[in-house]
Design an enzyme around this catalytic site. Sequence first.
Site, PDB file in Angstrom:
ATOM      1  N   HIS A 135     -66.382 -44.419  28.272  1.00  0.00           N
ATOM      2  CA  HIS A 135     -67.776 -44.236  28.522  1.00  0.00           C
ATOM      3  C   HIS A 135     -68.305 -45.512  28.891  1.00  0.00           C
ATOM      4  O   HIS A 135     -68.177 -46.764  28.441  1.00  0.00           O
ATOM      5  CB  HIS A 135     -68.465 -43.658  27.274  1.00  0.00           C
ATOM      6  N   ASP A 150     -66.441 -34.966  26.452  1.00  0.00           N
ATOM      7  CA  ASP A 150     -65.915 -34.070  27.184  1.00  0.00           C
ATOM      8  C   ASP A 150     -64.569 -33.661  26.585  1.00  0.00           C
ATOM      9  O   ASP A 150     -63.756 -32.804  27.029  1.00  0.00           O
ATOM     10  CB  ASP A 150     -65.652 -34.628  28.675  1.00  0.00           C
TER      11      ASP A 150
HETATM   12  C1  SDX Z   1     -69.966 -38.119  30.795  1.00  0.00           C
HETATM   13  O1  SDX Z   1     -73.212 -41.697  31.196  1.00  0.00           O
HETATM   14  C2  SDX Z   1     -73.257 -40.703  30.530  1.00  0.00           C
HETATM   15  O2  SDX Z   1     -74.064 -40.908  29.331  1.00  0.00           O
HETATM   16  C3  SDX Z   1     -72.032 -39.640  30.544  1.00  0.00           C
HETATM   17  C4  SDX Z   1     -72.017 -38.624  29.743  1.00  0.00           C
HETATM   18  C5  SDX Z   1     -73.553 -37.701  29.508  1.00  0.00           C
HETATM   19  O3  SDX Z   1     -73.509 -37.134  28.535  1.00  0.00           O
HETATM   20  O4  SDX Z   1     -74.201 -37.603  30.589  1.00  0.00           O
HETATM   21  O5  SDX Z   1     -71.761 -39.134  28.408  1.00  0.00           O
HETATM   22  C6  SDX Z   1     -71.193 -37.200  30.138  1.00  0.00           C
HETATM   23  O6  SDX Z   1     -69.929 -38.325  31.962  1.00  0.00           O
HETATM   24  C7  SDX Z   1     -68.754 -38.714  29.845  1.00  0.00           C
HETATM   25  C8  SDX Z   1     -67.650 -39.415  30.716  1.00  0.00           C
HETATM   26  C9  SDX Z   1     -66.812 -38.539  31.076  1.00  0.00           C
HETATM   27  N1  SDX Z   1     -65.845 -39.010  32.076  1.00  0.00           N
HETATM   28  C10 SDX Z   1     -64.342 -39.171  31.980  1.00  0.00           C
HETATM   29  O7  SDX Z   1     -63.974 -38.765  30.781  1.00  0.00           O
HETATM   30  C11 SDX Z   1     -63.563 -39.496  32.935  1.00  0.00           C
HETATM   31  C12 SDX Z   1     -62.693 -40.701  32.315  1.00  0.00           C
HETATM   32  N2  SDX Z   1     -63.386 -41.948  31.966  1.00  0.00           N
HETATM   33  C13 SDX Z   1     -63.536 -42.858  32.886  1.00  0.00           C
HETATM   34  O8  SDX Z   1     -63.448 -42.485  34.316  1.00  0.00           O
HETATM   35  C14 SDX Z   1     -64.663 -44.019  32.536  1.00  0.00           C
HETATM   36  O9  SDX Z   1     -64.234 -44.207  31.336  1.00  0.00           O
HETATM   37  C15 SDX Z   1     -66.061 -43.761  32.836  1.00  0.00           C
HETATM   38  C16 SDX Z   1     -66.216 -43.307  34.237  1.00  0.00           C
HETATM   39  C17 SDX Z   1     -66.538 -42.801  31.887  1.00  0.00           C
HETATM   40  C18 SDX Z   1     -66.737 -44.947  32.597  1.00  0.00           C
HETATM   41  O10 SDX Z   1     -66.492 -45.785  33.532  1.00  0.00           O
HETATM   42  P1  SDX Z   1     -67.135 -47.405  33.578  1.00  0.00           P
HETATM   43  O11 SDX Z   1     -67.941 -47.597  32.590  1.00  0.00           O
HETATM   44  O12 SDX Z   1     -67.481 -47.470  35.075  1.00  0.00           O
HETATM   45  O13 SDX Z   1     -65.811 -48.382  33.388  1.00  0.00           O
HETATM   46  P2  SDX Z   1     -64.733 -48.730  34.193  1.00  0.00           P
HETATM   47  O14 SDX Z   1     -64.284 -47.655  35.293  1.00  0.00           O
HETATM   48  O15 SDX Z   1     -65.169 -50.105  34.824  1.00  0.00           O
HETATM   49  O16 SDX Z   1     -63.477 -49.070  33.163  1.00  0.00           O
HETATM   50  C19 SDX Z   1     -63.531 -50.368  32.495  1.00  0.00           C
HETATM   51  C20 SDX Z   1     -61.955 -50.607  32.434  1.00  0.00           C
HETATM   52  C21 SDX Z   1     -61.112 -50.550  33.450  1.00  0.00           C
HETATM   53  O17 SDX Z   1     -59.936 -51.159  33.244  1.00  0.00           O
HETATM   54  P3  SDX Z   1     -60.000 -52.771  33.803  1.00  0.00           P
HETATM   55  O18 SDX Z   1     -60.376 -53.048  35.322  1.00  0.00           O
HETATM   56  O19 SDX Z   1     -61.023 -53.713  32.892  1.00  0.00           O
HETATM   57  O20 SDX Z   1     -58.539 -53.275  33.484  1.00  0.00           O
HETATM   58  O21 SDX Z   1     -61.463 -49.591  31.720  1.00  0.00           O
HETATM   59  C22 SDX Z   1     -60.425 -48.634  32.440  1.00  0.00           C
HETATM   60  C23 SDX Z   1     -60.688 -49.121  33.685  1.00  0.00           C
HETATM   61  O22 SDX Z   1     -59.416 -48.989  34.297  1.00  0.00           O
HETATM   62  N3  SDX Z   1     -60.744 -47.172  32.097  1.00  0.00           N
HETATM   63  C24 SDX Z   1     -59.964 -46.417  31.772  1.00  0.00           C
HETATM   64  C25 SDX Z   1     -60.344 -45.249  31.517  1.00  0.00           C
HETATM   65  N4  SDX Z   1     -61.749 -45.252  31.704  1.00  0.00           N
HETATM   66  C26 SDX Z   1     -61.971 -46.631  31.887  1.00  0.00           C
HETATM   67  N5  SDX Z   1     -58.622 -46.467  31.791  1.00  0.00           N
HETATM   68  C27 SDX Z   1     -57.626 -45.244  31.808  1.00  0.00           C
HETATM   69  N6  SDX Z   1     -58.390 -44.061  31.235  1.00  0.00           N
HETATM   70  C28 SDX Z   1     -59.656 -44.132  31.209  1.00  0.00           C
HETATM   71  N7  SDX Z   1     -60.497 -42.953  31.036  1.00  0.00           N
END
Ligand code: SDX
Length: 428
Positions: A307, A364
Site C-alpha cells: 500500500h 483488496d
Molecule cells: C487500493 O491509495 C489508496 O488508498 C488505495 C486504496 C483505497 O482505499 O483507495 O487503499 C485501495 O488501491 C489498495 C492497493 C491495491 N493494489 C494492489 O494490491 C496491487 C499490488 N500492490 C502494488 O502494486 C503496490 O503495493 C501498490 C501499487 C499498492 C503501492 O505501490 P507503491 O506505493 O508505488 O510502491 P512501489 O510500487 O514503489 O513498491 C515499493 C517496493 C518495490 O520494490 P523495490 O523497488 O523497493 O525493491 O515494494 C515492491 C516494489 O517492487 N512491491 C511489491 C508489491 N508491492 C510493492 N512486490 C511484490 N508484490 C507487491 N504487491
Amino acid sequence: MTKKAELHYDGKVYELPVITGTENENAIDISRLRADTGLITLDKGFKNTGSTQSSITFLNGEEGILRYRGYSIEDLAENASFLEVAFLLIYGNLPSKLELDFFVEDITQHSLVHEDVKSILDGFPSKAHPMGVLSSLVSSLTAFYPKSLDPNRSKEEVNGTIIRAIAKLPTLAAWSYKNRMRQPIMYPKNELSYTANFMHMMFGLPTTEKKVSPVVSKAIDKLLILHADHEQNCSASTVRIVGSSHASLYASVSAGIAALWGPLHGGANQAVIEMLEKIKNDGGNVDKYVEKAKDKKDSFRLMGFGHRVYKNFDPRATIIKKAADDVLNELGINDPVLDIAKKLENVALNDDYFKYRGLYPNVDFYSGIIYRALGIPTDMFTVMFALGRLPGWIAQWKEMRENKEPIGRPRQVYTGAKEREYVPINNR
Ligand code: SDX
C-alpha cells in the site's frame, strides 16, 4: 508562531512556511516556490506531495489508523449503516435519526433511472466489463439531468445531484451485471434497504422472489463502509482534478470509476481472486509465487499486498478478514481459495522481502473472498468497490468545490529535444 523551512539554493536562502494539520502532520507550503525561486518540485506518483487540505478522512500508515470525520473505521464498521456513513462523509457529521430517515427516503425515491438508459445498455456486448459499462452509464446521467452539468447551481440543486448519484449507482451497477449475464434487468423495490435492494436487482429474477439474508446484507453494508473513502487515493484524486475544471459531479465520478478499474487500485480485488485461483490450479504452491513476487526480473506482484500509505497493516483488511470467516461459516462454505489466501499471507508476513518493504495485506486481499461467497462474479468485485467509494468521491468533490480550489494543472521537467528547424519530407 508559523514553522518555517529553509531552502538554500544558488547562493540564496529562502524561507518556506510549514503548515501543521490536526494530527500534527507537517507540510512545506510551496505555493510561491516558482514565483520566488524559479524552481518547481518533481515527485512522480505524488508519493511525498499533498494536493490539498482536507477534513474528510485521516490515515496514519505507520499505526494503521483510518478515521472518517474523526470516527474510527472500527467503530463505524461495527455500529453504523452504510448510508449513515455516507451522510457523515458528505455533510461532515453523523445524522440525527430524523436527518437519516429523510436522507434514506430521498435516496429511495430516486433509485429508478430513465428508461432510455436501457437502450444505452443494450448497445454493450455481454462480454463488456461491468466497470466500463458503469463508467459510461454514470456519464450518461448528464444527458438525463442537464442541470447537473453546472456545479455552480444552488446548494439545493447540487444536493439533488448528489442524492441522485447515490440513489442510482446501485441500479446502474446491477444493470451492468444483468447485461453481462444477458438476464432481464430488475427494477428497484422501495420497500428494501439500500444493500438488500442492490442484491435484489443483481440476483432477483422476474420469475423468482429471492430473499436476501440479513447476514449477507450486513456483510455487504460493512464492506461498503470499509471502502467509503480513503483520502487522496488515485480515484479520489481523479475525481478532484476532473471536478476542478468545473466538470459535473457525474462526469467526475465517471472518471473516478475509470481510475478505480486499474489492477493496482480497485481492480486489485478482482486480480487477487484470479491470482489465488491460478495458485490453486497450479497445485497450491504459495512459496513459488512468493518467490516470483520477489524476483525483479518477473513482473508478477502479489495482488492484494502493499500500500502507498499503510506500511504496517491496513485496518480494513483486519476487519474484512474476520468478516470473511464469519460469512463463510454462516453460509457453510469451505472455500479452498480462502485457505490459500491464509497460507500466502502467512508465508509473506514471515518473509524479509515483504517485511522490509512494509508489504502487508490491503483492503483488496480478503474482500473478493466475501464477494465470491455471496455469489458475486469476479468482474463485479471492483463495481462493489465503486459502490462503497461513491460517498467518498462525492465528499471529496464537494469539499474541493466549496473551497473554490483552482483547476489542477501540475508542472513538469522537460527532457525532450532542443529547438530544431522543420525539415521538408523529401529531405528527411
Ligand atoms: C487500493 O491509495 C489508496 O488508498 C488505495 C486504496 C483505497 O482505499 O483507495 O487503499 C485501495 O488501491 C489498495 C492497493 C491495491 N493494489 C494492489 O494490491 C496491487 C499490488 N500492490 C502494488 O502494486 C503496490 O503495493 C501498490 C501499487 C499498492 C503501492 O505501490 P507503491 O506505493 O508505488 O510502491 P512501489 O510500487 O514503489 O513498491 C515499493 C517496493 C518495490 O520494490 P523495490 O523497488 O523497493 O525493491 O515494494 C515492491 C516494489 O517492487 N512491491 C511489491 C508489491 N508491492 C510493492 N512486490 C511484490 N508484490 C507487491 N504487491
